[in-house]
Structures are given as C-alpha cells and as structure tokens.
Design a protein around this motif. Sequence first.
Motif, PDB file in Angstrom:
ATOM      1  N   TYR A  34       0.813  -1.223   0.000  1.00  0.00           N
ATOM      2  CA  TYR A  34       0.000   0.000   0.000  1.00  0.00           C
ATOM      3  C   TYR A  34       0.848   1.276   0.000  1.00  0.00           C
ATOM      4  CZ  TYR A  34       0.881   0.621   5.014  1.00  0.00           C
ATOM      5  OH  TYR A  34       1.478   0.803   6.235  1.00  0.00           O
ATOM      6  N   TRP A  35       2.151   1.156   0.292  1.00  0.00           N
ATOM      7  CA  TRP A  35       3.007   2.330   0.441  1.00  0.00           C
ATOM      8  C   TRP A  35       4.054   2.421  -0.657  1.00  0.00           C
ATOM      9  CZ3 TRP A  35       4.148   3.725   6.176  1.00  0.00           C
ATOM     10  CH2 TRP A  35       4.604   5.039   6.277  1.00  0.00           C
ATOM     11  N   GLY A  36       4.378   1.289  -1.274  1.00  0.00           N
ATOM     12  CA  GLY A  36       5.451   1.288  -2.259  1.00  0.00           C
ATOM     13  C   GLY A  36       6.824   1.351  -1.606  1.00  0.00           C
ATOM     14  N   HIS A  37       6.852   1.209  -0.312  1.00  0.00           N
ATOM     15  CA  HIS A  37       8.065   1.220   0.496  1.00  0.00           C
ATOM     16  C   HIS A  37       7.948   0.119   1.546  1.00  0.00           C
ATOM     17  CE1 HIS A  37       8.132   5.304  -1.122  1.00  0.00           C
ATOM     18  NE2 HIS A  37       9.433   5.333  -0.849  1.00  0.00           N
ATOM     19  N   GLU A  38       9.076  -0.230   2.121  1.00  0.00           N
ATOM     20  CA  GLU A  38       9.094  -1.185   3.223  1.00  0.00           C
ATOM     21  C   GLU A  38       9.621  -0.475   4.460  1.00  0.00           C
ATOM     22  OE1 GLU A  38      11.665  -4.224   1.739  1.00  0.00           O
ATOM     23  OE2 GLU A  38      10.185  -4.939   0.294  1.00  0.00           O
ATOM     24  N   ASN A  39       8.979  -0.701   5.594  1.00  0.00           N
ATOM     25  CA  ASN A  39       9.462  -0.179   6.869  1.00  0.00           C
ATOM     26  C   ASN A  39      10.235  -1.299   7.546  1.00  0.00           C
ATOM     27  OD1 ASN A  39       8.237   2.383   6.606  1.00  0.00           O
ATOM     28  ND2 ASN A  39       6.275   1.483   7.134  1.00  0.00           N
ATOM     29  N   ILE A  40      11.540  -1.102   7.707  1.00  0.00           N
ATOM     30  CA  ILE A  40      12.430  -2.152   8.202  1.00  0.00           C
ATOM     31  C   ILE A  40      12.937  -1.791   9.596  1.00  0.00           C
ATOM     32  CG2 ILE A  40      14.546  -3.456   7.762  1.00  0.00           C
ATOM     33  CD1 ILE A  40      12.506  -3.801   5.506  1.00  0.00           C
ATOM     34  N   SER A  41      12.682  -2.664  10.560  1.00  0.00           N
ATOM     35  CA  SER A  41      13.172  -2.499  11.924  1.00  0.00           C
ATOM     36  C   SER A  41      12.872  -3.769  12.697  1.00  0.00           C
ATOM     37  CB  SER A  41      12.482  -1.309  12.605  1.00  0.00           C
ATOM     38  OG  SER A  41      12.933  -1.146  13.937  1.00  0.00           O
ATOM     39  N   VAL A 124       4.537  15.795   3.983  1.00  0.00           N
ATOM     40  CA  VAL A 124       3.695  14.897   4.769  1.00  0.00           C
ATOM     41  C   VAL A 124       2.222  15.288   4.697  1.00  0.00           C
ATOM     42  CG1 VAL A 124       5.577  14.254   6.315  1.00  0.00           C
ATOM     43  CG2 VAL A 124       3.999  16.034   7.016  1.00  0.00           C
ATOM     44  N   SER A 125       1.927  16.577   4.545  1.00  0.00           N
ATOM     45  CA  SER A 125       0.525  16.977   4.461  1.00  0.00           C
ATOM     46  C   SER A 125      -0.130  16.466   3.178  1.00  0.00           C
ATOM     47  CB  SER A 125       0.375  18.496   4.574  1.00  0.00           C
ATOM     48  OG  SER A 125       0.949  19.140   3.466  1.00  0.00           O
ATOM     49  N   ASN A 126       0.670  16.222   2.158  1.00  0.00           N
ATOM     50  CA  ASN A 126       0.157  15.610   0.924  1.00  0.00           C
ATOM     51  C   ASN A 126       0.291  14.091   0.961  1.00  0.00           C
ATOM     52  OD1 ASN A 126      -0.585  17.983  -0.539  1.00  0.00           O
ATOM     53  ND2 ASN A 126       1.588  18.387  -0.825  1.00  0.00           N
ATOM     54  N   GLY A 127       1.357  13.607   1.574  1.00  0.00           N
ATOM     55  CA  GLY A 127       1.647  12.180   1.548  1.00  0.00           C
ATOM     56  C   GLY A 127       0.780  11.330   2.456  1.00  0.00           C
ATOM     57  N   TRP A 128       0.603  11.750   3.712  1.00  0.00           N
ATOM     58  CA  TRP A 128      -0.163  10.902   4.636  1.00  0.00           C
ATOM     59  C   TRP A 128      -1.582  10.584   4.163  1.00  0.00           C
ATOM     60  CZ3 TRP A 128       2.105   7.648   7.365  1.00  0.00           C
ATOM     61  CH2 TRP A 128       3.235   7.912   8.127  1.00  0.00           C
ATOM     62  N   PRO A 129      -2.349  11.547   3.647  1.00  0.00           N
ATOM     63  CA  PRO A 129      -3.701  11.178   3.183  1.00  0.00           C
ATOM     64  C   PRO A 129      -3.689  10.091   2.108  1.00  0.00           C
ATOM     65  CG  PRO A 129      -3.551  13.548   3.438  1.00  0.00           C
ATOM     66  CD  PRO A 129      -2.146  13.005   3.595  1.00  0.00           C
ATOM     67  N   THR A 130      -2.745  10.161   1.186  1.00  0.00           N
ATOM     68  CA  THR A 130      -2.653   9.150   0.132  1.00  0.00           C
ATOM     69  C   THR A 130      -2.268   7.799   0.713  1.00  0.00           C
ATOM     70  OG1 THR A 130      -1.962  10.864  -1.426  1.00  0.00           O
ATOM     71  CG2 THR A 130      -1.555   8.571  -2.061  1.00  0.00           C
ATOM     72  N   ILE A 131      -1.235   7.773   1.546  1.00  0.00           N
ATOM     73  CA  ILE A 131      -0.739   6.517   2.119  1.00  0.00           C
ATOM     74  C   ILE A 131      -1.802   5.866   2.998  1.00  0.00           C
ATOM     75  CG2 ILE A 131       0.989   5.504   3.679  1.00  0.00           C
ATOM     76  CD1 ILE A 131       1.942   6.528   0.788  1.00  0.00           C
ATOM     77  N   LEU A 132      -2.448   6.649   3.838  1.00  0.00           N
ATOM     78  CA  LEU A 132      -3.431   6.071   4.757  1.00  0.00           C
ATOM     79  C   LEU A 132      -4.717   5.661   4.039  1.00  0.00           C
ATOM     80  CD1 LEU A 132      -2.668   8.378   7.783  1.00  0.00           C
ATOM     81  CD2 LEU A 132      -1.922   6.003   7.403  1.00  0.00           C
ATOM     82  N   SER A 134      -4.608   4.417   1.037  1.00  0.00           N
ATOM     83  CA  SER A 134      -4.171   3.169   0.424  1.00  0.00           C
ATOM     84  C   SER A 134      -4.145   2.036   1.445  1.00  0.00           C
ATOM     85  CB  SER A 134      -2.788   3.359  -0.213  1.00  0.00           C
ATOM     86  OG  SER A 134      -2.396   2.202  -0.916  1.00  0.00           O
ATOM     87  N   LEU A 135      -3.691   2.331   2.658  1.00  0.00           N
ATOM     88  CA  LEU A 135      -3.710   1.338   3.737  1.00  0.00           C
ATOM     89  C   LEU A 135      -5.132   0.859   3.999  1.00  0.00           C
ATOM     90  CD1 LEU A 135      -2.675  -0.196   6.264  1.00  0.00           C
ATOM     91  CD2 LEU A 135      -2.781   1.981   7.478  1.00  0.00           C
ATOM     92  N   LYS A 136      -6.058   1.801   4.098  1.00  0.00           N
ATOM     93  CA  LYS A 136      -7.468   1.465   4.322  1.00  0.00           C
ATOM     94  C   LYS A 136      -7.995   0.590   3.184  1.00  0.00           C
ATOM     95  CE  LYS A 136     -11.979   3.810   4.708  1.00  0.00           C
ATOM     96  NZ  LYS A 136     -12.572   3.044   5.776  1.00  0.00           N
ATOM     97  N   VAL A 147      -0.059   4.867  -5.063  1.00  0.00           N
ATOM     98  CA  VAL A 147       0.344   6.044  -4.314  1.00  0.00           C
ATOM     99  C   VAL A 147       1.276   6.959  -5.107  1.00  0.00           C
ATOM    100  CG1 VAL A 147      -0.030   4.970  -2.070  1.00  0.00           C
ATOM    101  CG2 VAL A 147       2.235   4.846  -3.129  1.00  0.00           C
ATOM    102  N   PHE A 148       1.726   6.506  -6.264  1.00  0.00           N
ATOM    103  CA  PHE A 148       2.596   7.318  -7.105  1.00  0.00           C
ATOM    104  C   PHE A 148       1.824   7.964  -8.260  1.00  0.00           C
ATOM    105  CE2 PHE A 148       5.305   3.976  -5.234  1.00  0.00           C
ATOM    106  CZ  PHE A 148       6.100   4.806  -4.449  1.00  0.00           C
ATOM    107  N   ALA A 149       0.509   7.800  -8.293  1.00  0.00           N
ATOM    108  CA  ALA A 149      -0.320   8.373  -9.360  1.00  0.00           C
ATOM    109  C   ALA A 149      -0.242   9.901  -9.324  1.00  0.00           C
ATOM    110  CB  ALA A 149      -1.766   7.927  -9.207  1.00  0.00           C
ATOM    111  N   LYS A 150      -0.315  10.507 -10.480  1.00  0.00           N
ATOM    112  CA  LYS A 150      -0.298  11.970 -10.619  1.00  0.00           C
ATOM    113  C   LYS A 150      -1.672  12.439 -11.080  1.00  0.00           C
ATOM    114  CE  LYS A 150       4.147  12.310  -9.886  1.00  0.00           C
ATOM    115  NZ  LYS A 150       4.458  12.166  -8.500  1.00  0.00           N
TER     116      LYS A 150
END
Length: 154
Positions: A34-41, A124-132, A134-136, A147-150
Amino acid sequence: MTRETTRFVYVTYILSTPEKVFEAITKPDVARRYWGHENISDWKVGSKWEHIRANDERSVELVGKVIEVSPPTRLVISWANASQADDPASHSRVAFEIVEYEEMVRLTVTHDDLIAGSGMANGVSNGWPTILSSLKSLLETGKGLDVFAKPKAA
C-alpha cells in the motif's frame, strides 16, 4: 532562537483489527503493498528503522528510531530524510494510535515537531492522506491504491 514547528494529524476508520493495522505499518511485505516502500526495523525501543523504496534501486529514503512501541495499539518513531539522519534538529516524530471500535479501528497518525514551512512539512501533508487511504483500501479490499499516481491534466 526557537524554530517554529507544526503538526499534521490524520484520522481514519478502517474495517479491520488493531493487529492487522499494526502489522500493516510494521511488516515490510504488507507496507510494500500500500506504500510502495518497506518499513524495516526490529521494532524495539531505541532501534533504528528505515523506509526503503520497494523497487530495483532499494534506496533508503527515510530513517529514524523507535521511540515507543505497544503492539497493537501504539507506535512512535522519529522521522527524517536519510540525507539528514545525522542532524537531530531535522528529525520529526510520528505517532500511530490504533483504537478498536467494535468491527473496526480508528487510526490516528500524528506527525509533529515538523519545521513549519519546510519541504518535509509540505510533503507529509500531501503524503499521509494518500498513504493512509491506500492502507485502508488494502485492508478492506485486498488492494492498495497507486500512491505514485499523478493528477490528470485538465
């Protein structure tokens, strides 16, 4: 001189469980969908985390530390561009709060300690709404958004 900071808060309701939402944030294979990224930890307090682009380049774009973790209801991390990892003044903070509501959860993402007017604050004000969003979509339908759509030209 004190720097002016700002915060961004986003709240969404998702037909899911706290465990699945927490997993979607912390598991690389789910975040990729949903993010196009991986959170690694290892998601232990004090550990580093990296936000890695899920493509052939596998570039590290964001970094930080795990500040607080209480699965499946709370995660707090520091957040900075990888190029600013060694500058503590450039780090902001993200808190994920997950509250169960019968058949759904309320997810609140609070991104604070952002430098007002900075590229990060604007991003982040543009990114979080798109990412969240997509998560939903992923958790409710099995498919994340692009999430990379223009925007389409008028």
